[in-house]
Structure formats: structure tokens, C-alpha cells
Design a protein around this motif. Structure first.
Motif, mmCIF file in Angstrom:
data_model
loop_
_atom_site.group_PDB
_atom_site.id
_atom_site.type_symbol
_atom_site.label_atom_id
_atom_site.label_comp_id
_atom_site.label_asym_id
_atom_site.label_seq_id
_atom_site.Cartn_x
_atom_site.Cartn_y
_atom_site.Cartn_z
ATOM 1 N N MET A 1 27.937 -37.690 7.855
ATOM 2 C CA MET A 1 26.917 -36.512 8.554
ATOM 3 C C MET A 1 27.476 -35.311 8.383
ATOM 4 S SD MET A 1 29.331 -36.745 12.176
ATOM 5 C CE MET A 1 29.648 -35.017 12.801
ATOM 6 N N PRO A 2 26.204 -34.196 8.910
ATOM 7 C CA PRO A 2 26.911 -32.747 8.315
ATOM 8 C C PRO A 2 28.921 -32.548 8.403
ATOM 9 C CG PRO A 2 25.852 -33.302 9.649
ATOM 10 C CD PRO A 2 25.590 -34.750 9.668
ATOM 11 N N LEU A 3 28.855 -31.390 7.364
ATOM 12 C CA LEU A 3 29.805 -30.855 7.421
ATOM 13 C C LEU A 3 30.178 -29.929 9.082
ATOM 14 C CD1 LEU A 3 32.839 -30.330 6.391
ATOM 15 C CD2 LEU A 3 31.585 -27.897 5.531
ATOM 16 N N ILE A 4 29.318 -28.902 9.066
ATOM 17 C CA ILE A 4 29.317 -28.418 10.400
ATOM 18 C C ILE A 4 27.828 -28.935 11.357
ATOM 19 C CG2 ILE A 4 28.720 -26.222 11.129
ATOM 20 C CD1 ILE A 4 29.210 -24.882 9.019
ATOM 21 N N GLN A 5 27.839 -29.477 12.126
ATOM 22 C CA GLN A 5 27.151 -29.725 12.848
ATOM 23 C C GLN A 5 26.649 -29.013 14.165
ATOM 24 O OE1 GLN A 5 26.386 -33.995 13.119
ATOM 25 N NE2 GLN A 5 24.275 -32.951 14.017
ATOM 26 N N TRP A 6 24.908 -28.397 14.003
ATOM 27 C CA TRP A 6 24.550 -27.917 15.204
ATOM 28 C C TRP A 6 24.540 -28.176 16.664
ATOM 29 C CZ3 TRP A 6 23.285 -22.495 15.628
ATOM 30 C CH2 TRP A 6 22.609 -22.027 16.681
ATOM 31 N N ASN A 7 24.731 -26.651 17.879
ATOM 32 C CA ASN A 7 24.732 -27.166 18.769
ATOM 33 C C ASN A 7 25.096 -26.516 19.968
ATOM 34 O OD1 ASN A 7 27.571 -26.789 19.029
ATOM 35 N ND2 ASN A 7 28.573 -27.722 18.180
ATOM 36 N N LYS A 8 24.903 -26.669 21.062
ATOM 37 C CA LYS A 8 24.219 -25.058 21.925
ATOM 38 C C LYS A 8 25.427 -24.833 22.266
ATOM 39 C CE LYS A 8 20.928 -27.013 24.727
ATOM 40 N NZ LYS A 8 21.338 -28.318 25.817
ATOM 41 N N GLN A 9 26.950 -25.119 21.917
ATOM 42 C CA GLN A 9 27.864 -23.752 21.557
ATOM 43 C C GLN A 9 27.580 -22.765 20.828
ATOM 44 O OE1 GLN A 9 28.467 -27.075 22.588
ATOM 45 N NE2 GLN A 9 30.040 -27.358 23.775
ATOM 46 N N LEU A 10 27.343 -23.259 19.616
ATOM 47 C CA LEU A 10 26.911 -22.346 18.502
ATOM 48 C C LEU A 10 25.699 -21.397 18.605
ATOM 49 C CD1 LEU A 10 27.536 -24.566 15.262
ATOM 50 C CD2 LEU A 10 29.046 -22.033 16.343
ATOM 51 N N SER A 11 25.338 -21.137 19.863
ATOM 52 C CA SER A 11 23.785 -20.162 19.974
ATOM 53 C C SER A 11 24.288 -18.914 20.455
ATOM 54 C CB SER A 11 22.589 -21.319 20.942
ATOM 55 O OG SER A 11 21.503 -20.505 21.611
ATOM 56 N N VAL A 12 23.899 -18.090 19.823
ATOM 57 C CA VAL A 12 23.518 -16.688 20.906
ATOM 58 C C VAL A 12 23.106 -16.453 21.558
ATOM 59 C CG1 VAL A 12 25.588 -16.219 18.450
ATOM 60 C CG2 VAL A 12 22.720 -15.707 18.728
ATOM 61 N N GLY A 13 22.154 -16.744 21.538
ATOM 62 C CA GLY A 13 20.545 -17.155 22.861
ATOM 63 C C GLY A 13 19.531 -16.004 22.177
ATOM 64 N N ILE A 14 19.416 -15.646 20.583
ATOM 65 C CA ILE A 14 18.833 -14.940 20.598
ATOM 66 C C ILE A 14 18.196 -16.022 19.105
ATOM 67 C CG2 ILE A 14 18.049 -13.016 18.963
ATOM 68 C CD1 ILE A 14 20.890 -11.640 20.310
ATOM 69 N N VAL A 15 17.033 -16.213 19.752
ATOM 70 C CA VAL A 15 16.024 -17.285 18.677
ATOM 71 C C VAL A 15 16.242 -16.649 16.640
ATOM 72 C CG1 VAL A 15 13.909 -18.526 17.763
ATOM 73 C CG2 VAL A 15 14.561 -17.773 20.509
ATOM 74 N N SER A 16 16.218 -15.453 16.449
ATOM 75 C CA SER A 16 16.021 -15.092 15.543
ATOM 76 C C SER A 16 17.136 -15.142 14.626
ATOM 77 C CB SER A 16 15.631 -13.638 14.901
ATOM 78 O OG SER A 16 16.274 -12.580 15.637
ATOM 79 N N ILE A 17 18.516 -15.471 15.400
ATOM 80 C CA ILE A 17 19.972 -15.286 14.843
ATOM 81 C C ILE A 17 20.680 -16.546 14.627
ATOM 82 C CG2 ILE A 17 22.066 -14.265 14.909
ATOM 83 C CD1 ILE A 17 21.221 -11.721 16.283
ATOM 84 N N ASP A 18 19.825 -17.347 15.553
ATOM 85 C CA ASP A 18 19.952 -19.050 16.075
ATOM 86 C C ASP A 18 19.759 -19.087 13.940
ATOM 87 O OD1 ASP A 18 21.877 -18.885 18.029
ATOM 88 O OD2 ASP A 18 20.143 -19.479 19.094
ATOM 89 N N GLU A 19 18.204 -18.975 14.400
ATOM 90 C CA GLU A 19 17.425 -19.598 13.357
ATOM 91 C C GLU A 19 18.614 -19.082 11.831
ATOM 92 O OE1 GLU A 19 15.518 -21.809 13.097
ATOM 93 O OE2 GLU A 19 15.820 -21.444 15.078
#
Ligand SMILES: [Fe+2]
Ligand SMILES: [Fe+2]
Length: 135
Positions: A1-19
Motif C-alpha cells: 500500500m502506498p504511504l499516502i493514499q489520494w482521497n477526496k478529502q485531499l482535493s482542493v477543488g481545483i483540478v490543476s492544483i489537485d494534479e
């Protein structure tokens, strides 16, 4: 399992920055995998350097948006970026001097600084930048 798992809670709601955040997470995960695989210090140092370079680039992207739209919390946010970069540069210097190797403790530190910064500081600009039409 990766150390950090991306999830919705980490989304700032701006696609370019989320990427960009996803890319940072992938780099930290790659470093963690390399450590777990017992890769040579030079390999770890190379991945760490790449992470440092991309971090500076990402912070620059956010700060350019703050400047462009006149974000009111820009200075506080920038100070936090500067402090994070300073910590990373210190680790790089130690590594170059041969006084430092990547460890589990370092991975925990990297995980905490990235996720805490996204959750506490980056999230604060979502409303403002979204209202300006930043995607
Ligand atoms: Fe930030
Ligand atoms: Fe960020």
C-alpha cells in the motif's frame, strides 16, 4: 500500500492544483517504495532531489495565482511554503554532507508536511480561487 493514499478529502477543488498534489504524493510514495526496497542512498537522494525541485515549482504555481488575483492570505501562505522549502533544503544539505539518509522517520515527516499543508493551508484558498474562475 502506498504511504499516502489520494482521497477526496485531499482535493482542493481545483483540478490543476489537485494534479500537482497527486504528483507530489506519487513522488513521496516512490521515495518510500525505494526505501522499502533497500535501494542505494544515491537512488534515494535522486528521488528526493526531484521531489524538492517539483515542490518549489508547485509552490511557485500557487503563489503566482495568489499574486494574480490578490489573495488576502498570500503572505501567511507564502511564509509556510518558505519554511517547508527551508526544511527540505536543510535535509538536502545534510544528505550532501553525508550526514543524513532517508529513513522511515523522514518519510513520516514528508507525509505529514504535505498532507497537513494541503488540509489546513491550501484548503483555505479554494473558495477564493474558485470564485475567480481558477480551475
Ligand atoms: Fe500551498
Ligand atoms: Fe499545494
Amino acid at each position: 500500500m502506498p504511504l499516502i493514499q489520494w482521497n477526496k478529502q485531499l482535493s482542493v477543488g481545483i483540478v490543476s492544483i489537485d494534479e500537482q498534489h497527486k504528483k507530489l504524493i506519487n513522488m513521496i510514495n516512490a521515495l518510500n517504495d525505494a526505501l522499502a526496497e533497500g535501494q542505494a542512498d544515491e537512488v534515494l537522494a535522486k528521488i528526493f532531489d526531484g521531489l524538492a525541485v517539483y515542490t518549489v515549482k508547485h509552490f511557485g504555481y500557487e503563489e503566482a495565482l495568489f499574486a494574480q488575483y490578490g489573495y488576502e492570505k498570500s503572505e501567511m501562505h507564502k511564509n509556510e511554503h518558505d519554511a517547508l522549502i527551508e526544511q527540505v533544503v536543510k535535509l538536502q544539505q545534510k544528505m550532501n554532507d553525508g550526514n543524513f539518509i532517508i529513513s522511515v522517520e523522514v518519510m513520516v515527516f514528508l507525509k505529514e508536511w504535505l498532507t497537513n499543508h494541503i488540509l489546513k493551508t491550501d484548503m483555505a484558498y479554494t473558495k477564493f480561487l474558485t470564485a475567480k474562475g481558477v480551475t
